[in-house]
Design a protein around this motif. Structure first.
Motif, mmCIF file in Angstrom:
data_model
loop_
_atom_site.group_PDB
_atom_site.id
_atom_site.type_symbol
_atom_site.label_atom_id
_atom_site.label_comp_id
_atom_site.label_asym_id
_atom_site.label_seq_id
_atom_site.Cartn_x
_atom_site.Cartn_y
_atom_site.Cartn_z
ATOM 1 N N LEU A 158 1.097 -0.973 0.265
ATOM 2 C CA LEU A 158 0.040 -0.395 -0.265
ATOM 3 C C LEU A 158 0.609 1.318 0.331
ATOM 4 C CD1 LEU A 158 -2.457 -1.049 2.404
ATOM 5 C CD2 LEU A 158 -3.084 -0.496 0.225
ATOM 6 N N VAL A 159 1.235 1.154 0.735
ATOM 7 C CA VAL A 159 2.601 2.293 1.285
ATOM 8 C C VAL A 159 3.993 2.364 -0.311
ATOM 9 C CG1 VAL A 159 4.601 3.584 1.786
ATOM 10 C CG2 VAL A 159 2.540 2.484 3.439
ATOM 11 N N ALA A 160 4.263 1.610 -0.384
ATOM 12 C CA ALA A 160 5.310 2.037 -1.597
ATOM 13 C C ALA A 160 4.658 1.486 -3.108
ATOM 14 C CB ALA A 160 5.725 0.298 -1.809
ATOM 15 N N GLU A 161 3.489 0.951 -3.240
ATOM 16 C CA GLU A 161 2.305 1.409 -4.612
ATOM 17 C C GLU A 161 1.706 2.637 -4.947
ATOM 18 O OE1 GLU A 161 0.196 -1.383 -5.464
ATOM 19 O OE2 GLU A 161 1.638 -3.524 -4.764
ATOM 20 N N GLY A 162 1.655 3.261 -3.332
ATOM 21 C CA GLY A 162 0.563 4.503 -3.380
ATOM 22 C C GLY A 162 2.055 5.581 -3.069
ATOM 23 N N GLN A 163 2.685 5.377 -2.829
ATOM 24 C CA GLN A 163 2.882 6.594 -1.581
ATOM 25 C C GLN A 163 3.192 8.250 -2.456
ATOM 26 O OE1 GLN A 163 7.063 5.924 -1.636
ATOM 27 N NE2 GLN A 163 7.572 5.488 -3.433
ATOM 28 N N GLU A 164 3.214 8.040 -3.745
ATOM 29 C CA GLU A 164 3.039 9.665 -4.064
ATOM 30 C C GLU A 164 1.247 10.120 -3.343
ATOM 31 O OE1 GLU A 164 3.055 12.515 -8.125
ATOM 32 O OE2 GLU A 164 4.041 9.852 -8.072
ATOM 33 N N SER A 165 0.411 8.996 -4.113
ATOM 34 C CA SER A 165 -1.241 9.796 -3.658
ATOM 35 C C SER A 165 -1.894 9.492 -2.068
ATOM 36 C CB SER A 165 -1.809 8.850 -5.046
ATOM 37 O OG SER A 165 -1.677 7.310 -3.747
ATOM 38 N N GLY A 166 -0.712 8.769 -1.508
ATOM 39 C CA GLY A 166 -1.291 8.605 -0.872
ATOM 40 C C GLY A 166 -0.268 9.127 0.609
ATOM 41 N N VAL A 167 0.189 10.232 0.933
ATOM 42 C CA VAL A 167 1.728 10.609 1.328
ATOM 43 C C VAL A 167 0.439 11.789 2.360
ATOM 44 C CG1 VAL A 167 2.535 12.434 1.805
ATOM 45 C CG2 VAL A 167 3.429 11.046 0.740
ATOM 46 N N GLY A 168 0.321 11.212 3.936
ATOM 47 C CA GLY A 168 -1.035 12.454 4.701
ATOM 48 C C GLY A 168 -2.071 11.653 4.613
ATOM 49 N N ARG A 169 -2.115 11.035 3.517
ATOM 50 C CA ARG A 169 -3.864 10.644 3.314
ATOM 51 C C ARG A 169 -4.770 9.455 3.926
ATOM 52 N NH1 ARG A 169 -2.429 12.645 -1.310
ATOM 53 N NH2 ARG A 169 -3.630 14.687 -1.490
ATOM 54 N N TRP A 170 -3.653 9.022 4.918
ATOM 55 C CA TRP A 170 -4.021 7.374 5.851
ATOM 56 C C TRP A 170 -3.440 7.322 6.890
ATOM 57 C CZ3 TRP A 170 -2.689 5.127 0.923
ATOM 58 C CH2 TRP A 170 -1.464 4.696 1.355
ATOM 59 N N GLN A 171 -4.233 7.162 7.346
ATOM 60 C CA GLN A 171 -3.582 6.712 9.904
ATOM 61 C C GLN A 171 -4.018 5.222 9.482
ATOM 62 O OE1 GLN A 171 -6.989 8.031 12.927
ATOM 63 N NE2 GLN A 171 -5.503 6.628 14.118
ATOM 64 N N THR A 172 -1.899 4.884 9.926
ATOM 65 C CA THR A 172 -1.808 3.291 9.773
ATOM 66 C C THR A 172 -1.681 2.663 11.378
ATOM 67 O OG1 THR A 172 -0.410 3.749 8.128
ATOM 68 C CG2 THR A 172 -0.662 1.779 9.675
ATOM 69 N N ILE A 173 -2.391 1.998 11.474
ATOM 70 C CA ILE A 173 -2.662 1.403 12.591
ATOM 71 C C ILE A 173 -2.688 -0.148 12.372
ATOM 72 C CG2 ILE A 173 -4.162 0.297 14.607
ATOM 73 C CD1 ILE A 173 -6.409 2.277 13.980
ATOM 74 N N ARG A 174 -1.145 -0.815 13.082
ATOM 75 C CA ARG A 174 -0.188 -2.129 12.760
ATOM 76 C C ARG A 174 -1.056 -3.512 14.223
ATOM 77 N NH1 ARG A 174 5.580 -1.237 11.963
ATOM 78 N NH2 ARG A 174 5.296 -3.779 11.318
ATOM 79 N N LEU A 175 -1.465 -3.581 12.698
ATOM 80 C CA LEU A 175 -2.191 -5.206 14.487
ATOM 81 C C LEU A 175 -0.939 -6.408 14.271
ATOM 82 C CD1 LEU A 175 -4.834 -5.754 15.241
ATOM 83 C CD2 LEU A 175 -5.805 -7.350 13.849
ATOM 84 N N ALA A 176 -0.498 -6.805 16.206
ATOM 85 C CA ALA A 176 0.455 -7.509 15.567
ATOM 86 C C ALA A 176 -0.479 -9.019 16.371
ATOM 87 C CB ALA A 176 0.975 -7.494 17.008
ATOM 88 N N THR A 177 -0.009 -9.988 16.000
ATOM 89 C CA THR A 177 -0.568 -10.970 16.315
ATOM 90 C C THR A 177 -1.439 -10.958 18.533
ATOM 91 O OG1 THR A 177 1.648 -12.642 17.348
ATOM 92 C CG2 THR A 177 0.814 -12.600 15.416
ATOM 93 N N LEU A 178 -2.102 -11.588 19.140
ATOM 94 C CA LEU A 178 -2.832 -11.861 20.579
ATOM 95 C C LEU A 178 -1.423 -11.084 21.066
ATOM 96 C CD1 LEU A 178 -5.034 -14.438 20.580
ATOM 97 C CD2 LEU A 178 -5.684 -11.975 20.295
ATOM 98 N N SER A 179 -1.386 -10.564 21.923
ATOM 99 C CA SER A 179 -0.702 -10.543 23.318
ATOM 100 C C SER A 179 -1.364 -11.805 23.843
ATOM 101 C CB SER A 179 -0.415 -9.259 23.980
ATOM 102 O OG SER A 179 -1.976 -9.149 24.886
ATOM 103 N N PHE A 180 0.150 -11.638 24.788
ATOM 104 C CA PHE A 180 0.393 -12.647 25.897
ATOM 105 C C PHE A 180 -1.085 -12.353 27.005
ATOM 106 C CE2 PHE A 180 1.614 -14.668 30.616
ATOM 107 C CZ PHE A 180 0.661 -15.607 30.210
ATOM 108 N N PHE A 181 -1.593 -10.903 27.333
ATOM 109 C CA PHE A 181 -2.937 -10.898 28.717
ATOM 110 C C PHE A 181 -3.794 -11.307 27.197
ATOM 111 C CE2 PHE A 181 -5.427 -7.851 29.664
ATOM 112 C CZ PHE A 181 -6.381 -8.727 30.504
ATOM 113 N N GLU A 182 -3.987 -10.768 26.170
ATOM 114 C CA GLU A 182 -5.427 -10.595 24.701
ATOM 115 C C GLU A 182 -5.252 -12.592 24.785
ATOM 116 O OE1 GLU A 182 -5.063 -7.254 21.836
ATOM 117 O OE2 GLU A 182 -3.555 -8.756 21.562
#
Length: 488
Positions: A158-182
């Motif tokens: 997403l970032v590499a292919e659309g970096q020119e048109s995407g700069v400043g146009r999305w907020q990224t949330i990274r979802l990891a695998t479950l934490s130990f607590f989760e």
């Protein structure tokens, strides 16, 4: 849509879309998990008050729970009174939706379900496979101000292919695998009632009585933590009772599909067998410094090929890559340290089963991988840089978090108590002295080692918190879920 009207009618296409949006007819998606992950709050906050001119990008590995989060958010929007026809969910994994494209999809939606007052919410899975998604998303963000668009996909494409048109146009949330607590929450396991700890830094104020009491109270977590290392943090495998079956799911539904399907579909990879060999090599050396010459020699591959494979594995969230602490070209040319996205991946791929718990070296690497995932997930939103440090005589600090020049070092010593003594912490002591760091963390195995020790080298004093890995991962995961981000 003229071409598709010959093959399939608009009504048939809309019937497909209606299956994904049962709320248009007064229904809901059945059997959604009641329990919600920490990322739910971030996405919910975005739906209420998105940054001006920004879409939302939810990124993470395959089967990590991105679609479930979207459906839970939609459920929440409906509970808050949002008009059902103002909410659209679609996945471009469906061949018809992929082929008709984004504009035709939205046009079809609005032709059959007219808009109501208020914002419109679009939740689009796997948007990177839709044609010309970059231009479409840019136009939507710039000109359709009432639309709030959330998408999922592989972050790097997403970032590499659309970096020119995407700069400043999305907020990224990274979802990891479950934490130990989760993991404990999703499996509904009984756990000891431990005090809330918003930041590991708070533990430096504890006294010896507190360390002794809560170290002993946390003893039931050890066995559960070992099961977590075997089952993994992917929700599907975490919920399976049989550990061999959980590891089979990891191999077949996650790793194999990424290597054999996604790599071909997203990146056009043709040398899949060689890619699998590289990934197997990384599983054998999880948490270690990567030697390109050794890898290339072992697999008889050229370095550019290996480098490209490493980048692809990182882009699909199967690995993390750490560079050494420092600056300049020497760092970029140095050996990276590789962590798998989840500690259970290596034992699943290598068919170790419960034998992981009987292999001290493999178990130590798994714990280091799990801990890195926890500390990275807990604090990456604060733009913390992560690295490792290696000094003379192979002295090492496993993980260093850097926030605005404040360095937070971690070493993982998941062995018998003698392997976490000061004689085994020379790398940590040296790093703290040279960089004038006043606090560090030693991740240990034995609950009896839970304490703060003071070290002094060349007049530079530092406090080191020795904390058992199960407790460290438990509190990092719990604080991620229950409190605002703080540095450790």
């Amino acid at each position: 849509m003229i071409f598709f009207s010959v093959i399939v009618s608009k009504a048939e296409l809309f019937a497909v879309l209606r299956q994904y949006n049962p709320w248009w007819s007064g229904g809901r998606f059945p059997d959604l998990p009641v329990w919600r992950r920490a990322a739910f709050r971030e996405i919910a906050a975005w739906t209420e008050n998105p940054p001006a001119g920004r879409a939302l990008l939810l990124t993470g590995a395959r089967q990590v729970g991105k679609t479930t989060l979207f459906l839970q958010i939609i459920d929440d929007l409906l509970d808050r009174g949002v008009a059902p026809t103002n909410i659209l969910y679609a996945t471009f994994d469906h061949p018809l939706l992929k082929l008709i494209g984004l504009d035709a999809l939205v046009k079809l939606w609005r032709e059959f379900e007219p808009a109501q007052d208020g914002p419109e919410y679009l939740f689009l899975d796997e948007i990177q496979v839709a044609k010309d998604w970059q231009v479409w998303l840019k136009h939507q963000v710039d000109f359709e101000k009432r639309r709030r668009i959330a998408v999922t996909g592989s972050a790097t494409p997403l970032v590499a292919e659309g970096q020119e048109s995407g700069v400043g146009r999305w907020q990224t949330i990274r979802l990891a695998t479950l934490s130990f607590f989760e993991y404990l929450q999703i499996r509904k396991l009984a756990v000891p009632q431990l005090p809330a700890v918003n930041s590991l830094r708070e533990l430096f104020a504890w006294d010896a009585t507190q360390f002794a009491r809560w170290g002993e109270e946390g003893r039931p977590l050890v066995g559960l933590f070992h099961e977590y290392l075997l089952r993994g943090g992917f929700p599907q495998s975490a919920l399976v009772e049989s550990i061999p079956l959980a590891q089979k799911l990891l191999r077949e539904d996650i790793v194999d599909k990424v290597l054999k399907r996604d790599m071909t579909a997203l990146f056009g990879v043709r040398r899949v067998l060689e890619l699998e060999q590289v990934f197997l090599y990384l599983c054998l050396h999880d948490g270690e410094l990567l030697s390109f010459p050794d890898l290339c020699s072992s697999l008889e591959l050229q370095r550019p090929t290996v480098g490209n494979f490493i980048e692809l594995l990182e882009s699909t969230h199967l690995i993390h890559r750490l560079l050494p602490f420092g600056y300049g070209k020497q760092v970029l040319r140095a050996r990276p340290k590789i962590y798998l996205a989840d500690a259970a991946i290596a034992p699943a791929v290598l068919l170790k089963g419960k034998g992981l718990l009987e292999d001290p070296d493999a178990l130590g690497r798994a714990v280091e991988t799990a801990f890195f995932k926890h500390v990275f997930t807990r604090y990456y939103t604060r733009s913390i840089g992560f690295s490792y440090w290696r000094g003379k005589h192979d002295r090492e600090v496993d993980i260093i978090a850097d926030l605005d020049g404040r360095l937070v070092p971690f070493v993982v010593k998941y062995r018998a108590p003698q392997h976490a003594g000061l004689g085994d912490l020379k790398g940590m002591v040296q790093f703290c002295a040279e960089r004038r760091v006043d606090r560090g963390y030693v991740i240990t195995r034995e609950l009896s080692a839970f304490q703060v020790v003071e070290v002094d080298r060349d007049g530079a004093r530092a406090s080191l918190l020795k904390i058992p890995a199960p407790l460290a991962c438990y509190w990092l995961g719990r604080s991620e879920l229950e409190s605002a981000n703080r540095v450790p």
